[in-house]
Design an enzyme around this catalytic site. Structure first.
Site, mmCIF file in Angstrom:
data_model
loop_
_atom_site.group_PDB
_atom_site.id
_atom_site.type_symbol
_atom_site.label_atom_id
_atom_site.label_comp_id
_atom_site.label_asym_id
_atom_site.label_seq_id
_atom_site.Cartn_x
_atom_site.Cartn_y
_atom_site.Cartn_z
ATOM 1 N N LYS A 179 118.095 -22.179 27.420
ATOM 2 C CA LYS A 179 117.754 -21.895 28.821
ATOM 3 C C LYS A 179 116.851 -23.012 29.325
ATOM 4 O O LYS A 179 115.945 -23.462 28.606
ATOM 5 C CB LYS A 179 117.042 -20.536 28.885
ATOM 6 C CG LYS A 179 116.722 -20.057 30.300
ATOM 7 C CD LYS A 179 116.076 -18.656 30.243
ATOM 8 C CE LYS A 179 115.735 -18.132 31.634
ATOM 9 N NZ LYS A 179 115.116 -16.786 31.581
ATOM 10 N N SER B 217 117.190 -13.235 34.555
ATOM 11 C CA SER B 217 117.271 -14.634 34.894
ATOM 12 C C SER B 217 118.030 -15.498 33.877
ATOM 13 O O SER B 217 118.463 -16.597 34.219
ATOM 14 C CB SER B 217 115.856 -15.192 35.051
ATOM 15 O OG SER B 217 115.174 -15.165 33.814
ATOM 16 N N SER C 55 114.997 -10.087 31.472
ATOM 17 C CA SER C 55 115.808 -11.281 31.707
ATOM 18 C C SER C 55 116.694 -11.734 30.544
ATOM 19 O O SER C 55 117.534 -12.608 30.720
ATOM 20 C CB SER C 55 114.908 -12.452 32.110
ATOM 21 O OG SER C 55 114.575 -12.341 33.479
#
Ligand SMILES: [Mg+2]
Ligand SMILES: [Zn+2]
Lengths: 500, 96, 490
Positions: free
Chosen positions: A79, A154, A178
């Site tokens: 990420k 997210s 997330s």
């Protein structure tokens, strides 16, 4: 069956047996990304050259008989919130478009020393603020099961790339759900470790007391393998806890005897999608059939989780994101423009304050600005007690709910989200509706406990449904073993989205 | 506890953000909505509850006072939007 | 002072740079004077993703200082963020301590040797740890060119010591600063170099003015940047006068104006408004989520307490009561620092004469240190060697002016007192020969004898001069005494 359809654990066995090279495996994933990521948008940057180089180095080490790390040769997607030395780390924000950290996050260091291959950077909501990955400054990510829908967020890119077989393993972060929410919506496994289990050093902070890095994978045993590498004490993070890391990958296949699971009735009351509720109820029955005892438990303050979270997280964020002011790194507005405006309007706001305000208004997206505003407000004079301090107290009550629950049960079982993946754009104009996405996940972050999301069914429209298990702090081993019990008895995890 | 446009403007200065008229209206209405929602915490009596700032029961993360290498200056300045190879450069602090 | 139409009320906030090798939350060096931006890392640059880790030494140096200031040490202390935007603060917040500081409620006693004020106990509200900011260099033509930012100092550990508003004059404030500096020097917790900024002072000042309607208070002003003892004194006096003038003009009293921040401009000798500091005064303090609290045990506190050696106040008392020195001499000796005190104590012990030792260190030794601009540790005559000289004085073998000559040579040559006496050919005069000489002089000077008999003892001085001409080695004190004895016996 193509090599990329195998699990990471299976791929590792092939690599170790010399039946597969890391270069072959990495190339296979690069090809797959090339083939499908155009429609998914999981990756912000694919680092093909360096990935193949790393893979070749690991292959060479292997053939030389050198000792190798636990992930030797396995590709991992990261990420874009974890700092990586001398390469861009954008956090999904314009603000950090050209930012190249001078250091590696501890999690990245751990991957490198485990001889993993870093495949690229996955898309995310800007500064991890969002539940749909629509808040990325760069691109949206599509749900591999239905590209008109969001992948969750997210860590939307992190979940979508695993679900679409573009990476066997990926790293996400979870501040209010997330990791677990996108894992649920994309039909993969995602684990949020206990607060303090994984070092946050190099994780670009959203809400420091809630953020945790965690693994996403297709199966529970792959998740266990990656967590084993990530976990551990780090003297660079004052909030990392000095505890032994269990050998999760070794114990994950051992079923738990006499397992007691707690069910919270409110989880199935108003608001939950009927098909989601049914899938989760059926999963509970599977556990019963595996010998688990199901117990109804009370979490009296769970309903206050979202309110508590949407005070604490923005407060911390307003402070954590103060550093993005255009002075030392990141985006800065055009200075000449600032001075020109100054000459024009003659107000008493000096050049520096103007630069700050213009830089931050241009560099941050609207959701990030909204949370900075909320947090600044909730901490400001006259509101601190009513909002921030109050939220810290309710946070304690939520933690006490968990403590009492874990006196009675081993794990809490329930849904991850109330609904399957929603359509793109559906909630972008209604922040409160988006915030309610985290209803079942935020309390784990507030309390600091661990949680895992695993596939437990599909809606009639073919969208994945997630099952959440939560454990007391530092009981990830129990969490993984229980999850593996379910996975062994079901096959939802082996279904694949059809992508052209 | 009603939040006005003026309050939002004040908070924007504190947060070093700036909105145009339309942005300010939108921000105000969103903030009002969210603040109304989070105000549900006031239902709870928390008089005897200890605030919880950390989800950890550990203390004393203290490091020894032993120096480690700093970054070379080029590295420290590399990401700066403006620098002169020695210093970070920012617009003048005081306006004239 | 007391003729002023107002009373000045002063509280001080002193920032002390603690003597650590590394910064408060990262392990960058704290050395002073390195080229700009060469002592930074991701943590003190406030880089995204970096995290702080507390310096153990800074915490314990802070505790040591707090204990020496008679503060209580809470078992639990935590870190908070003070949020404001400034380019020398790269994170956008300063990590400090807000509601649960590492120490609270102590005091520091001050007194004036020049009788400028009555002895006073200045109470301390708290001493807490926080990180320093970097340095901003502003262009001369403010507003025109960029400001330059050096982050070397960012994150240096500071102990902020906050006093109650207990001081009533600029002289007291200056004395407080000097006494605090001395204490810190004894504790060896800071370099205390005001020029390098390792000791900085802000003052909260207002006036109590007696009017026909009772006593009124003027609005409180915080004065910043007073970075020498002199500027503390001048800044406060300037501000007091300014506040009085403003009050006469506007009549505004405490509560009618917000707290103002003004900076002391040392070159112009005025305080100036710092409006930009006031605008961002809502600091939105909250617990730093990246740092966990510190919990200490009684044993740890006791351990630190035991590390504290002799401190100025106690040493002054001891020199007065046990060593029989005057308040003034004790003060002079203690104010020179611990090394100087130790020198005195050794000299007193070796010479066996506390008073004589006191006079010598306070006089000759200190004069030479000041002339050479050196400290006692660089002084060329050891306490043991000087003690030998003092013994010769006590035995009457040397008068004080001879002794000073000998001392000068000892300092130059490094030789012992006895060796120098021999080199200079100073011989002890035989007692009976001296008596004969005195008798002769008395006989020759009837007028002096008459003067003395008429009560003018000083007249005997002329005989000493004559004796010295006859024999340069005579001890003037001895001559005086013998002559007086003879005259009185006549
Ligand atoms: Mg301070
Ligand atoms: Zn540093």
């Amino acid at each position: 069956m193509s090599i990329i359809q195998k699990t990471a654990t299976e791929q590792l066995a092939l690599l170790q047996a010399g039946e597969l090279t890391s270069v072959e495996l990495t190339q296979a994933y690069l090809d797959r990304i090339e083939q499908v990521d155009g429609s998914i948008g999981a990756f912000l940057r694919v680092e093909s050259d360096s990935a193949l180089q790393q893979a070749a180095t690991i292959d060479a080490k292997r053939s030389a008989g050198d000792s190798l790390g636990k992930l030797a040769g396995l590709p991992v997607a990261i990420k874009d919130i974890l700092c990586t030395k001398d390469t861009p780390t954008t956090c999904g924000s314009r603000m950090l478009e050209h930012f190249q950290p001078p250091y590696n996050a501890t999690a990245v260091e751990k991957l490198l020393s485990a001889d993993a291959v870093i495949l690229g950077r996955t898309n995310m909501d800007e500064f991890a603020m969002g539940s749909s990955t629509e808040n990325s400054a760069y691109q949206t990510t599509q749900n591999p099961w239905d590209i008109t829908r969001i992948p969750g967020g997210s860590s939307g890119g992190a979940a979508a790339c695993v679900a679409a077989d573009m990476a066997p393993l990926s790293l996400g972060t979870d501040t209010g759900g997330s990791i677990r929410q996108p894992a649920a919506l994309c039909g993969c496994v995602g684990l949020k470790p206990t607060y303090g289990r994984v070092s946050r050093y190099g994780l670009i902070a959203f809400a420091s007391s809630l953020d945790q890095i965690g693994p996403l994978a297709r199966t529970v045993d792959d998740t266990a393998l990656l967590l084993e590498v990530l976990a551990g004490y780090d003297p660079l993070d004052s909030t990392s806890v000095n505890r032994e890391t269990p050998a999760y990958s070794q114990t994950v296949h051992q079923p738990l005897e006499g397992l007691t699971l707690g069910v919270v009735e409110q989880h199935f009351s108003e608001g939950i999608d009927a098909e989601v509720a049914t899938s989760v109820q059926q999963a509970i029955q599977v556990y019963q059939s595996l010998g688990a005892t199901i117990k109804s438990i009370e979490m009296p303050h769970a309903d206050y989780g979202i309110a508590t979270y949407y005070i604490i997280a923005p407060c911390e964020a307003s402070s954590n994101l103060a550093r993005y002011d255009g002075a030392h790194y990141g985006y800065r507005t055009d200075q000449a423009e600032v001075l020109a405006e100054l000459a024009e309007d003659g107000s008493d706001e000096g050049p520096l304050v103007r630069m700050y305000r213009k830089t931050r208004s241009e560099g941050f997206g609207s959701e990030v600005q909204r949370r900075i505003m909320l947090g600044t407000y909730a901490l400001s004079e006259g509101y601190y007690e009513a909002f921030y301090l109050k939220a810290l107290k309710v946070r304690r009550l939520i933690r006490q709910d968990y403590d009492r629950a874990f006196e009675q049960v081993d794990l809490i079982i329930g849904p991850v989200t109330a609904n399957p993946a929603f359509a793109k754009g559906e909630k972008t104009s209604d922040p409160m509706a988006m915030y309610l996405e985290d209803l079942y996940t935020v309390t784990a972050n507030l309390a600091g406990v661990a949680g895992i999301s695993l596939p437990c069914g599909f809606t009639s429209a073919g969208l994945p449904v997630g099952l959440q298990l939560q454990s007391a702090p530092f009981e990830e081993e129990k969490l993984l073993r229980a999850a593996q019990m379910y996975q062994s008895a079901t096959d939802f995890h082996s279904r694949r989205p059809e992508l052209s | 506890m009603s939040l006005t446009r003026q309050d939002v403007e004040k908070v924007a200065l504190l947060a070093r953000l700036k909105f145009d008229d339309e942005g300010l209206d939108k921000m105000t209405s969103h903030m009002v909505q969210i603040v109304e929602y989070v105000d549900k915490l006031s239902e709870l009596n928390t008089d005897d509850v200890e605030p919880m700032a950390h989800a950890l029961d550990v203390f004393n993360a203290l490091a020894e006072d032993e120096p480690r290498a700093s970054l070379p200056r080029e590295e420290a300045l590399r990401n700066a939007p403006k620098n002169d190879d020695e210093y970070f450069r920012v617009p003048a602090v005081l306006g004239e | 002072m007391s003729e002023l139409p107002y009373e000045i009320v002063i509280g001080l906030e002193v920032h002390v740079q603690l003597k650590t090798n590394t910064k408060l939350f990262c392990r960058c060096s704290t050395a002073f004077g390195s080229p700009p931006n060469t002592q930074t890392c991701p943590v003190c640059l406030g880089m995204p993703g970096s995290l702080p880790v507390m310096n153990k030494k800074a915490y314990f140096l802070g505790m040591k200082t707090a204990l020496a200031l008679h503060c209580g040490i809470p078992k639990f202390t935590k870190w908070d963020r003070k949020n404001y935007f400034y380019p020398d603060l790269p994170k956008g917040y300063q990590t400090s301590q807000f509601d649960l500081p590492m120490s609270e409620e102590g005091y520091l006693d001050i007194k004036s040797t020049k009788d400028e004020f009555e002895p006073r106990r200045v109470r301390i509200i708290r001493a807490h740890l926080e990180e320093d900011a970097g340095k901003s260099i502003h262009d001369e033509a403010a507003g025109k060119a960029d400001s330059r930012i050096d982050l070397n100092r960012t994150g240096t550990p500071l102990l902020e010591i906050v006093s109650y508003p207990d001081m009533r004059s600029a002289a007291e404030a200056k004395a407080y600063m000097q006494e605090l500096r001395l204490l810190l020097t004894y504790l060896d917790v800071s370099d205390c170099n005001m020029q390098e900024g390792s000791l900085r002072c802000d003052a909260n000042v207002n006036l109590h003015i007696t009017t026909d309607d009772g006593v009124i208070a003027t609005p409180i002003v915080e004065i910043k940047n007073m970075n020498s003892f002199r500027s503390v004194e001048r800044g406060i006096n300037y501000e007091a006068k300014r506040q009085y003038d403003v009050w006469q003009e506007t009549g505004k009293v405490l509560g009618e104006l917000p707290k103002q921040t003004r900076g002391w401009d040392d070159s112009a000798q005025v305080t100036r408004s710092q409006r930009e500091k006031e605008e961002s005064a809502d600091y939105r303090y909250f617990p730093c989520p990246d740092l966990i609290p510190v919990v200490v045990t009684d044993e740890q506190i006791d351990e630190v307490r035991h590390e504290i050696g002799d401190l100025p106040a106690a040493l002054r008392d001891r020199l007065e009561s046990e060593y029989d020195l005057t308040t003034y001499t004790a003060d002079v000796i203690v104010n020179q620092g611990l090394g100087f005190v130790e020198y005195y104590l050794e000299l007193a012990a070796a010479s066996g004469d506390n008073k004589l030792a006191g006079n010598w260190v306070q006089g000759e030794v200190l004069r030479i240190l000041n002339d050479l601009e050196i400290g006692i540790s660089d002084f060329g005559v050891s306490a043991a060697a000087l003690a030998e000289l003092l013994k010769l004085i006590q035995a009457g073998d040397l008068d004080s002016s001879k002794a000073k000559d000998v001392f000068t040579v000892m300092l130059e040559s490094g030789k012992s007192a006895a060796a120098v006496v021999e080199d200079l050919g100073i011989e002890k005069v035989d007692e009976s020969a001296l008596e004969d000489l005195c008798r002769l002089l008395v006989e020759r000077n009837q007028r002096i004898v008459d003067d003395v008999k008429n009560g003018n003892e000083k007249a005997v001085g002329a005989l000493i001069g004559q004796a010295k001409k006859e024999n340069p080695n005579v001890n003037p004190g001895q001559v005086r005494q013998i002559c007086l004895d003879i005259i009185n016996s006549l």
